[in-house]
Design an enzyme around this catalytic site. Structure first.
Site, PDB file in Angstrom:
ATOM      1  N   HIS A   1       6.962   6.033   1.576  1.00 53.06           N
ATOM      2  CA  HIS A   1       7.622   4.936   0.887  1.00 53.06           C
ATOM      3  C   HIS A   1       8.411   5.513  -0.191  1.00 53.06           C
ATOM      4  CE1 HIS A   1       3.876   2.435   2.795  1.00 53.06           C
ATOM      5  NE2 HIS A   1       5.125   1.976   3.343  1.00 53.06           N
TER       6      HIS A   1
ATOM      7  N   ASP B   1       7.263   6.155  12.198  1.00 45.47           N
ATOM      8  CA  ASP B   1       6.921   4.765  13.385  1.00 45.47           C
ATOM      9  C   ASP B   1       8.380   4.943  14.090  1.00 45.47           C
ATOM     10  OD1 ASP B   1       4.809   3.791  12.033  1.00 45.47           O
ATOM     11  OD2 ASP B   1       5.787   3.412  10.721  1.00 45.47           O
TER      12      ASP B   1
ATOM     13  N   GLY C   1      11.274   4.543   8.298  1.00 40.54           N
ATOM     14  CA  GLY C   1      10.383   5.984   8.316  1.00 40.54           C
ATOM     15  C   GLY C   1      10.405   6.602   9.936  1.00 40.54           C
TER      16      GLY C   1
ATOM     17  N   ALA D   1       1.020  -1.264   0.079  1.00 39.70           N
ATOM     18  CA  ALA D   1       0.046   0.121  -0.031  1.00 39.70           C
ATOM     19  C   ALA D   1       0.895   1.214  -0.081  1.00 39.70           C
ATOM     20  CB  ALA D   1      -0.932  -0.158   1.218  1.00 39.70           C
ATOM     21  N   LEU D   2       1.878   1.375  -0.806  1.00 39.98           N
ATOM     22  CA  LEU D   2       2.955   2.262  -1.037  1.00 39.98           C
ATOM     23  C   LEU D   2       2.461   3.670  -1.351  1.00 39.98           C
ATOM     24  CD1 LEU D   2       5.683   0.449  -2.734  1.00 39.98           C
ATOM     25  CD2 LEU D   2       5.001   0.238  -0.141  1.00 39.98           C
ATOM     26  N   HIS D   3       3.017   4.521  -0.508  1.00 44.29           N
ATOM     27  CA  HIS D   3       2.428   6.092  -0.639  1.00 44.29           C
ATOM     28  C   HIS D   3       3.786   6.797  -0.841  1.00 44.29           C
ATOM     29  CE1 HIS D   3       3.456   6.343   3.638  1.00 44.29           C
ATOM     30  NE2 HIS D   3       2.542   5.678   4.028  1.00 44.29           N
TER      31      HIS D   3
ATOM     32  N   SER E   1      -0.413   4.160   5.368  1.00 44.26           N
ATOM     33  CA  SER E   1      -1.521   3.114   4.578  1.00 44.26           C
ATOM     34  C   SER E   1      -2.753   3.267   5.204  1.00 44.26           C
ATOM     35  CB  SER E   1      -0.666   1.902   4.550  1.00 44.26           C
ATOM     36  OG  SER E   1       0.671   2.045   4.123  1.00 44.26           O
ATOM     37  N   ARG E   2      -2.797   3.446   6.733  1.00 47.07           N
ATOM     38  CA  ARG E   2      -3.978   3.408   7.369  1.00 47.07           C
ATOM     39  C   ARG E   2      -4.853   4.571   7.073  1.00 47.07           C
ATOM     40  NH1 ARG E   2      -1.183   0.308  11.301  1.00 47.07           N
ATOM     41  NH2 ARG E   2      -1.987  -1.601  11.341  1.00 47.07           N
TER      42      ARG E   2
ATOM     43  N   GLN F   1       2.850  -9.167  13.311  1.00 44.71           N
ATOM     44  CA  GLN F   1       2.591  -8.020  14.301  1.00 44.71           C
ATOM     45  C   GLN F   1       1.185  -7.236  14.438  1.00 44.71           C
ATOM     46  OE1 GLN F   1       5.138  -6.000  10.983  1.00 44.71           O
ATOM     47  NE2 GLN F   1       4.014  -4.278  11.343  1.00 44.71           N
TER      48      GLN F   1
HETATM   49  O1  PAF Z   1       6.816  -0.148   8.888  1.00 48.91           O
HETATM   50  C1  PAF Z   1       6.307  -1.157   8.421  1.00 48.91           C
HETATM   51  O2  PAF Z   1       5.634  -1.134   7.433  1.00 48.91           O
HETATM   52  C2  PAF Z   1       6.312  -2.528   9.164  1.00 48.91           C
HETATM   53  O3  PAF Z   1       6.260  -2.587  10.326  1.00 48.91           O
HETATM   54  C3  PAF Z   1       7.706  -3.403   8.755  1.00 48.91           C
HETATM   55  C4  PAF Z   1       8.994  -2.650   8.974  1.00 48.91           C
HETATM   56  C5  PAF Z   1       7.748  -3.586   7.227  1.00 48.91           C
HETATM   57  C6  PAF Z   1       7.788  -4.735   9.216  1.00 48.91           C
HETATM   58  O4  PAF Z   1       6.459  -5.352   8.913  1.00 48.91           O
END
Ligand code: PAF
Length: 299
Positions: A57, A168, A165, A52-54, A204-205, A81
């Site tokens: 990313h 996070d 990034g 779901a690249l933006h 992405s959310r 996760q």
């Molecule tokens: O930041 C994310 O998208 C995820 O936590 C990662 C680092 C790809 C691990 O699944």
């Protein structure tokens, strides 16, 4: 999209400079790494994503591209996760568009496996007490799941550089810590948060938000901006000013607003700090943070 081919060495590929190679399994990836070996002094970078690249990313991929001879982007929605009541099944999946983004931004290899572990791994990375703070308090086990997949992907991709990034922030702190504590031969690079023109940190959310919720979510970045604007007046003023902005938006349910050290997330009142916020907007949990410098406290 190209598959594993005959042996050539890694070469810097300009953004938009051709088709990346696509690996859909660990075996595919191993084959590609074998057929695209690094020469002496060449570097490989990895950007790990859940797809779901933006534009955030894209920024990560560009930052990695600028520093590495070979660039791998991983796309994998990591089940480890997600908590039992979280959004694994509704997490956005946009593989075709993601592959185009990776090609445009100059990835050499895309690792987009259906699974990474044959079965849920019995042995996992434990994030320790740092994993129980902030996001971890609301999402038990989340960072164990993140670190377990990050460690696995680092082993599979064997990069000199890994880009994450700064949005996070806790994930970045924990990945740095894991790499240091467990002696991974990888440099972790943090990349600045990308924001929409209205200030919302890209995530992405964000695609879950209705127009109304999007407007409410803007209170997060507004609160951080107000906090930065009064940083010279000290920690209490920052928290009060940012807190007032959040309190005036009925459409959000704040989880935390706090000042913490960018190195280890311990509470800080002076010097370099992160102002971190998390809030629920409808059923969507959003996080954001900003760096600021707090003055020495008088007395
Ligand atoms: O930041 C994310 O998208 C995820 O936590 C990662 C680092 C790809 C691990 O699944």
């Amino acid at each position: 999209m190209a598959k594993a081919g005959t042996t050539t060495s890694a070469r810097p590929r300009p953004p938009g400079g051709g088709e990346p190679a696509l690996a859909r399994s660990r075996a595919d990836l191993e084959g590609l790494l074998h057929s695209l070996p690094l020469e002496h002094n060449q570097t490989r970078a990895v950007v790990m994503t859940m797809g779901a690249l933006h534009a955030g990313h894209s920024e990560l991929i560009r930052a990695a591209r600028a520093r590495a001879d070979q660039l791998i982007v991983t796309i994998f929605v990591n089940p480890l996760q997600f908590g039992p009541r979280e959004d694994l099944s509704r997490y956005p999946r946009t593989l075709d568009a993601d592959l185009e983004t990776c090609a445009r931004e100059g990835a050499d290899i895309i690792f987009a496996p259906a699974i990474v572990h044959e079965a849920p791994p019995a042995v996992r990375v434990c994030a320790g007490p740092l994993g129980d703070l902030l996001e971890g308090a609301s999402r038990p086990g989340h960072f164990d799941g993140v670190l377990t997949i990050v460690a696995t992907l680092l082993h599979l991709t064997r990069p000199q550089l890994a880009f994450f990034g700064k949005k996070d922030a806790q994930q970045l702190v924990l990945v740095r810590r894991m790499v240091r504590d467990l002696a991974f031969p990888t440099e972790v690079v943090g990349v600045s948060t990308v924001r929409a023109p209205d200030g919302l940190a890209l995530s992405s959310r964000n695609s879950y938000l209705t127009t109304h919720q999007h407007q409410a979510a803007l209170a997060l970045s507004r609160a951080l901006a107000v906090g930065v604007s009064v940083a010279d007046e000290g920690a209490d003023v920052v928290l009060e000013a940012a807190g007032n902005v959040l309190a005036s938006e009925p459409g959000i349910d704040v989880d935390y607003l706090t000042l913490a050290s960018p190195d280890d997330l311990t509470p800080v009142r002076t010097g370099q700090a992160l102002l971190l916020v998390a809030a629920r907007v409808g059923t969507t949990r959003l996080i954001d943070n900003i760096e600021l410098t707090l003055p020495e406290e008088a007395g």
